[in-house]
Design an enzyme around this catalytic site. Structure first.
Site: not given
Ligand SMILES: *Cc1c(COP(=O)(O)O)cnc(C)c1O
Length: 395
Positions: A171, A195, A197-199
């Protein structure tokens, strides 16, 4: 002069009045356009975009198969379920992670065995794997903490006699690599989160990659209630052949995620640029030390984690973190160790002292802002705040 030096936490003027988050998504007009296009089409949930996204995602990490599901948590659950893990089984999980890495094991009625991490990289330690493997161990979940791939070769060597399957909780590490091999190919099953905030993001979403077609088909059935169609059956004639879930990712989300994926390479380069600037600035600040990195890896920098050695500060990490945040820099903590949360202590019987490396790190680490949309001026503000707080509290 005195006013500028006074910490915001003590009533001084903050470095920033608009807070800088630790992470943030990046949505452009082209992302909005593809979403609008799906909203005008015949399919809102499962339609043509799901397969298109899966194909593009698999290609981007060089895996044979990608399965899109409704969250990273659902992806972890699908991975553990697909390995046939159930009551009586144990799965090793590092303790320095988000709770979802361990919960997926509990969803299947099995037991997560929370392991310590390497003292320097904070990745699942091969020694801990060796120590905790027992007759009931059925799989290993490693977490590519902060975006740095685990030492999967070393972990595979530990489990080679038992041929245990390896699940990467990646993640944090989409776009990362080890000796040129992309994350997504390093373990038997690799789990990603979409999500914000992920890449890359689809709002909520998750993906599992693997090279095994049968496993991928099993997970596609699992995400859709365990429903299969006998060969040649009429459309209304479906069969439930196993216990499934509704873990589908919608066409709207897949269109967005697919568009976002085209920017991954540029965004990971930008994250690396930001990391290099942090490295350079922190080289002259002995109280703030970047996390150790393994040789030969391509770091994906979901997070930029630093350690504040206790001996270098006159106050606790919590006080330093509060002071940085008061300056308008929303640094944060990843993570309080899983084995110390009340739920796992009650359920698994874990206690302080079980994982000394993780517990020591949890007193010293914090995550500085890291996201591709962050500007050079934003990063200057981070440096100003760090120097200000170090002047007041450092030794
Ligand atoms: C984000 C994250 C998850 C969960 O992903 P969701 O998409 O929020 O369900 C799991 N493990 C780790 C390490 C994560 O960072």
């Amino acid at each position: 002069m005195a006013a500028n030096n006074q910490l915001a936490i003590d009533g001084g003027a903050p470095v920033r009045t608009t807070p800088l988050p630790y992470g943030r998504h990046w949505i452009d007009e082209d992302d909005i356009a593809v979403v609008a296009q799906v909203l005008r089409s015949d399919f809102l949930t499962t339609g043509p975009e799901v397969g298109r996204f899966e194909t593009d995602f698999a290609k981007s990490v060089g895996a044979a198969e990608a399965v899109a599901v409704s969250s990273g948590t659902a992806a972890l659950h699908a991975a553990v379920e697909c390995l046939g893990i159930g009551p009586g089984d144990e799965v090793l999980v590092p303790t320095l992670t988000f709770a979802a890495s361990a919960n997926c094991v509990l969803y299947q009625g099995a037991t997560p065995v929370l392991c310590d991490v390497d003292a320097d990289t904070l990745l699942l330690a091969p020694e801990a794997v060796e120590r905790h493997i027992g007759p009931r161990t059925r799989a290993i979940i490693g977490v590519d903490f902060a975006g740095q791939p685990c030492d999967w070769n070393a972990i595979r060597t530990c489990v080679s006699q038992k041929r245990l399957p390896l699940v990467a909780d990646a993640c944090h590490s989409l776009g990362g690599s080890d000796r040129g091999r992309p994350v997504g190919q390093l373990a038997d099953l690799t789990v990603f989160s979409l999500h914000p905030v992920k890449h890359v993001t689809s709002g909520e979403g998750g993906v599992i990659t693997c090279d095994d077609r049968a496993r991928a088909e099993h997970m596609r059935t699992f995400r859709h209630h365990g429903i299969t169609r006998p060969p040649g059956a009429e459309p209304w004639n479906y069969e439930v052949t196993s216990l499934g879930q509704n873990y589908r990712l919608t066409d709207v989300q897949c269109a967005l995620a697919r568009r976002q994926l085209t920017k991954l390479e540029v965004w990971v380069s930008r994250r690396r640029e930001i990391a290099a600037r942090y490295d350079a600035e922190l080289a002259s600040m002995p109280g703030i030390v970047p996390l150790a990195r393994r040789d030969g890896i391509g770091h994906a920098y979901h997070l930029y984690v630093v350690r504040l050695p206790v001996s270098r500060w006159r106050v606790s990490r919590d006080r330093v973190l509060a002071a940085i945040r008061a300056e308008g820099i929303l640094a944060t903590l990843h993570y309080p160790p899983v084995h110390l949360h009340p739920f796992y202590r009650a359920r698994l019987g874990t206690a302080p002292g079980d994982c000394p490396n993780a517990e020591a790190a949890a007193q010293e680490i914090l995550s500085l802002p890291m996201f591709p949309l962050m500007s050079s001026a934003d990063q200057d503000d981070v440096f100003t705040a760090l120097h200000k707080v170090a002047r007041a509290y450092g030794r």
